[in-house]
Scaffold this motif. Structure first.
Motif, PDB file in Angstrom:
ATOM      1  N   SER A  31       0.835  -1.202   0.000  1.00  0.00           N
ATOM      2  CA  SER A  31       0.000   0.000   0.000  1.00  0.00           C
ATOM      3  C   SER A  31       0.877   1.263   0.000  1.00  0.00           C
ATOM      4  O   SER A  31       0.654   2.182  -0.779  1.00  0.00           O
ATOM      5  N   HIS A  45      -5.063  -4.541   4.615  1.00  0.00           N
ATOM      6  CA  HIS A  45      -4.148  -4.543   5.780  1.00  0.00           C
ATOM      7  C   HIS A  45      -4.947  -4.383   7.078  1.00  0.00           C
ATOM      8  O   HIS A  45      -4.729  -5.110   8.054  1.00  0.00           O
ATOM      9  N   HIS A 101       2.546   6.371  11.242  1.00  0.00           N
ATOM     10  CA  HIS A 101       1.828   5.267  11.902  1.00  0.00           C
ATOM     11  C   HIS A 101       2.772   4.103  12.253  1.00  0.00           C
ATOM     12  O   HIS A 101       2.676   3.517  13.324  1.00  0.00           O
ATOM     13  N   LYS A 103      10.189   1.375  15.056  1.00  0.00           N
ATOM     14  CA  LYS A 103      10.844   0.487  14.085  1.00  0.00           C
ATOM     15  C   LYS A 103      12.340   0.775  13.944  1.00  0.00           C
ATOM     16  O   LYS A 103      13.119  -0.095  13.578  1.00  0.00           O
TER      17      LYS A 103
HETATM   18  C1  HEM Z   1      -7.236   1.787  11.200  1.00  0.00           C
HETATM   19  C2  HEM Z   1      -6.326   1.452  10.317  1.00  0.00           C
HETATM   20  C3  HEM Z   1      -5.081   0.639  10.587  1.00  0.00           C
HETATM   21  C4  HEM Z   1      -4.845  -0.309  11.539  1.00  0.00           C
HETATM   22  C5  HEM Z   1      -5.802  -0.855  12.595  1.00  0.00           C
HETATM   23  C6  HEM Z   1      -3.473  -0.757  11.361  1.00  0.00           C
HETATM   24  C7  HEM Z   1      -2.835  -1.699  12.124  1.00  0.00           C
HETATM   25  C8  HEM Z   1      -1.524  -2.050  12.046  1.00  0.00           C
HETATM   26  C9  HEM Z   1      -0.870  -3.030  12.861  1.00  0.00           C
HETATM   27  C10 HEM Z   1      -1.543  -3.817  13.955  1.00  0.00           C
HETATM   28  C11 HEM Z   1       0.428  -3.087  12.486  1.00  0.00           C
HETATM   29  C12 HEM Z   1       1.512  -4.035  13.015  1.00  0.00           C
HETATM   30  C13 HEM Z   1       2.398  -3.359  13.995  1.00  0.00           C
HETATM   31  C14 HEM Z   1       3.598  -4.205  14.358  1.00  0.00           C
HETATM   32  O1  HEM Z   1       4.093  -4.970  13.525  1.00  0.00           O
HETATM   33  O2  HEM Z   1       4.062  -4.044  15.487  1.00  0.00           O
HETATM   34  C15 HEM Z   1       0.614  -2.132  11.430  1.00  0.00           C
HETATM   35  C16 HEM Z   1       1.804  -1.896  10.788  1.00  0.00           C
HETATM   36  C17 HEM Z   1       1.918  -1.141   9.646  1.00  0.00           C
HETATM   37  N1  HEM Z   1       0.920  -0.415   9.033  1.00  0.00           N
HETATM   38 FE1  HEM Z   1      -1.000  -0.265   9.657  1.00  0.00          FE
HETATM   39  N2  HEM Z   1      -2.915  -0.087  10.309  1.00  0.00           N
HETATM   40  C18 HEM Z   1      -3.859   0.770   9.801  1.00  0.00           C
HETATM   41  C19 HEM Z   1      -3.718   1.627   8.715  1.00  0.00           C
HETATM   42  C20 HEM Z   1      -2.604   1.681   7.932  1.00  0.00           C
HETATM   43  C21 HEM Z   1      -2.482   2.451   6.726  1.00  0.00           C
HETATM   44  C22 HEM Z   1      -3.575   3.330   6.102  1.00  0.00           C
HETATM   45  C23 HEM Z   1      -1.230   2.242   6.242  1.00  0.00           C
HETATM   46  C24 HEM Z   1      -0.584   2.784   5.010  1.00  0.00           C
HETATM   47  C25 HEM Z   1      -1.042   2.669   3.863  1.00  0.00           C
HETATM   48  C26 HEM Z   1      -0.550   1.352   7.137  1.00  0.00           C
HETATM   49  C27 HEM Z   1       0.748   0.937   7.001  1.00  0.00           C
HETATM   50  C28 HEM Z   1       1.432   0.165   7.905  1.00  0.00           C
HETATM   51  C29 HEM Z   1       2.829  -0.206   7.784  1.00  0.00           C
HETATM   52  C30 HEM Z   1       3.760   0.171   6.638  1.00  0.00           C
HETATM   53  C31 HEM Z   1       3.131  -1.019   8.866  1.00  0.00           C
HETATM   54  C32 HEM Z   1       4.485  -1.654   9.201  1.00  0.00           C
HETATM   55  C33 HEM Z   1       4.578  -3.019   8.562  1.00  0.00           C
HETATM   56  C34 HEM Z   1       5.880  -3.706   8.911  1.00  0.00           C
HETATM   57  O3  HEM Z   1       6.204  -3.807  10.098  1.00  0.00           O
HETATM   58  O4  HEM Z   1       6.565  -4.164   7.983  1.00  0.00           O
HETATM   59  N3  HEM Z   1      -1.412   1.009   8.148  1.00  0.00           N
HETATM   60  N4  HEM Z   1      -0.594  -1.515  11.174  1.00  0.00           N
END
Ligand code: HEM
Length: 235
Positions: free
Chosen positions: A57, A98, A169, A175
């Motif tokens: 994304s 996601h 975020h 990280k």
């Molecule tokens: C309400 C909306 C969202 C929720 C509930 C959510 C939830 C999460 C969770 C639970 C994680 C994992 C954290 C971890 O590994 O410790 C995460 C990581 C991440 N999120 Fe989201 N997210 C949301 C929206 C988004 C959006 C809109 C984007 C971007 C397009 C995004 C991009 C990412 C990225 C890049 C990571 C890190 C992935 C990695 O560790 O390689 N998230 N998010």
């Protein structure tokens, strides 16, 4: 209101452009899954899929945000500029996947407890998702018509807010500590993918800042801000 050729550059896309945007998103998802399996010691799982959907994304958003400035600097042509809209929509769809993976199969790991422990990250995630959703919704000709060009364009110009919120975020989750650990100990062949995401995201934001400066200085060879509606979106 009738649409002219430049409006269609903003609001209409060919099948090949949709296919390229879908392939870009799917390609980053597949590549990052393999990356995690081969070089990060993270086998195929919901956890990895969740991360890789987020990565794909953000990479799609990077393309959508970079295409406008790259076009205005003369580095890419009209075809690539027109990829902005499908790339933005693909980015939104991947972000929703996601979120769904985070709250359905991964609920036991990323449920309410996780959210309460990471309030800032969740607020930024909600801002990013809502903003992306609004931009995806108004990227259809009916919204363009209803809103009027100037309002529509000023909304599209705010896409960087969703992008910055997406980067923040995951950055507020600490990280960078994992990057430092990787450089110190090299426990796996490759660093966590968020390092590449952050570097790419920073490059895109720098590109947009340079574009903004060039436009403020009146050095905008291909498009002029505020030239409606033939001037095309500035996103
Ligand atoms: C309400 C909306 C969202 C929720 C509930 C959510 C939830 C999460 C969770 C639970 C994680 C994992 C954290 C971890 O590994 O410790 C995460 C990581 C991440 N999120 Fe989201 N997210 C949301 C929206 C988004 C959006 C809109 C984007 C971007 C397009 C995004 C991009 C990412 C990225 C890049 C990571 C890190 C992935 C990695 O560790 O390689 N998230 N998010």
């Amino acid at each position: 209101m009738e649409y002219n050729n430049t409006d269609s550059a903003v609001l209409a896309n060919s099948r090949s452009q949709w296919a390229i945007a879908a392939a870009w998103g799917a390609g980053w998802f597949a590549f990052s899954m393999v990356y995690h399996d081969l070089w990060r010691n993270k086998p195929y799982s919901w956890l990895t899929a969740n991360e890789c959907l987020a990565i794909a994304s953000v990479m799609s958003m990077c393309f959508a945000l970079a295409a406008g400035p790259l076009f205005r600097f003369g580095w890419v042509g009209e075809y690539v500029r027109r990829l902005r809209r499908p790339m933005g929509i693909v980015s939104f769809v991947l972000a929703i996947l996601h979120v769904l993976v985070a709250i359905i199969p991964m609920w036991s790991e990323f449920g309410l407890k996780w959210m309460v422990r990471h309030p800032l990250s969740i607020i930024l995630a909600i801002v990013a998702t809502a903003h992306l959703g609004i931009l995806a919704r108004i990227s259809w000709p009916s919204a363009h018509k209803a809103m009027g060009y100037a309002r529509w364009k000023s909304w599209q110009r705010t896409a960087w807010i969703a992008f910055a919120a997406s980067l923040a975020h995951f950055l507020v989750l600490g990280k960078e500590a994992k990057w430092v650990e990787w450089f110190e100990k090299r426990p796996t062949p490759a660093p966590t993918f968020t390092l590449w995401l952050t570097l790419t995201g920073a490059a895109v934001l720098a590109l947009r800042a340079a574009d903004w400066r060039a436009r403020l200085g009146g050095r905008d060879p291909k498009e002029h801000a505020g030239k409606a509606p033939g001037g095309s979106a500035s996103g």
